[in-house]
Scaffold this motif. Structure first.
Motif: not given
Length: 229
Positions: A186, A191, A194-197, A199
């Motif tokens: 990634w 973000d 809405g597709w988040k890396t 955490e």
């Protein structure tokens, strides 16, 4: 390393080697690529390199004489670390392990097959190995030769900007280990729509990141290439 390519379409290679890491490696003197026209080793006015197969059948076959003369002219006294490779659909499957082995040689001479194939005496008495890049048939060995050169070249010292990059490539026994696919990656923004890396990649804990990437590599391999597990 010096790569030699024997082909009836020398102009084909103007494009593939004029860009990216292979071009930069050539400019830096880390490798050389020399293209040879097989027709230069013919003696009739039509520069004939092929003929009909004995026993009948469709298509034409590359004659042995110009191939042998070309290789013997390029390498009059071939050393053990100079390998001749015949590219054909009948060859052993080319993979990352083979690329690793070939990267330790001083020179490779790749014979690009064409038409229905190449006279079997080339494979039996001239080539050190006969290789294929996959279970499919190409119109000729030129595309395959470009693939082999690109794959081997990036393994040579100094070709990649980061010396450890190749160790983590898909199929390598080093890096994630056991010849798995590379892990997913990634980049910014963290973000996107809405597709988040994940955490864990943002917390700066290098051991957690290493474990996460290894787990992801295993999962991706299981999903896309279970044959590698």
């Amino acid at each position: 390393m010096i790569f030699h390519v024997l082909t009836i379409f020398p102009d084909f290679f103007v494009g593939p080697f004029a860009h990216g890491v292979v071009k930069r490696a050539q400019d830096a003197g880390l490798l050389q690529i020399r293209i040879h026209n097989l027709r230069d080793w013919t003696f009739d006015r039509h520069k004939t390199v092929d003929d009909r197969p004995f026993g009948g059948g469709e298509g034409m076959v590359l004659k042995p004489e110009p191939v042998f003369l070309a290789v013997e002219s390029i390498w009059p006294e071939r050393r053990p670390d100079q390998k001749v490779l015949l590219l054909s659909a009948q060859g052993r499957r080319f993979d990352q392990a083979m690329a690793n082995r070939l990267s330790s040689e001083a020179g490779l001479l790749l014979i690009c097959g064409r038409y229905e194939g190449v006279d079997e005496r080339v494979a039996a008495h001239l080539a050190d190995d006969e290789i294929s890049i996959g279970n499919y048939v190409l119109s000729g060995g030129e595309l395959a030769a470009a693939v082999v050169i690109d794959t081997v070249a990036r393994l040579l010292p100094g070709v990649l900007g980061n010396e450890t990059s190749a160790a983590f490539d898909s199929f390598q026994e080093t890096g994630h280990g056991e010849g798995l696919l590379d892990c997913p990656h990634w980049t910014r923004p963290a973000d996107f729509r809405g597709w988040k890396t994940p955490e864990v990649l943002l917390n700066g804990n290098h051991e957690e990141i290493r474990q996460f990437r290894k787990q992801q590599a295993v999962e991706k391999t299981r999903r896309l290439r279970p044959d590698l597990l």
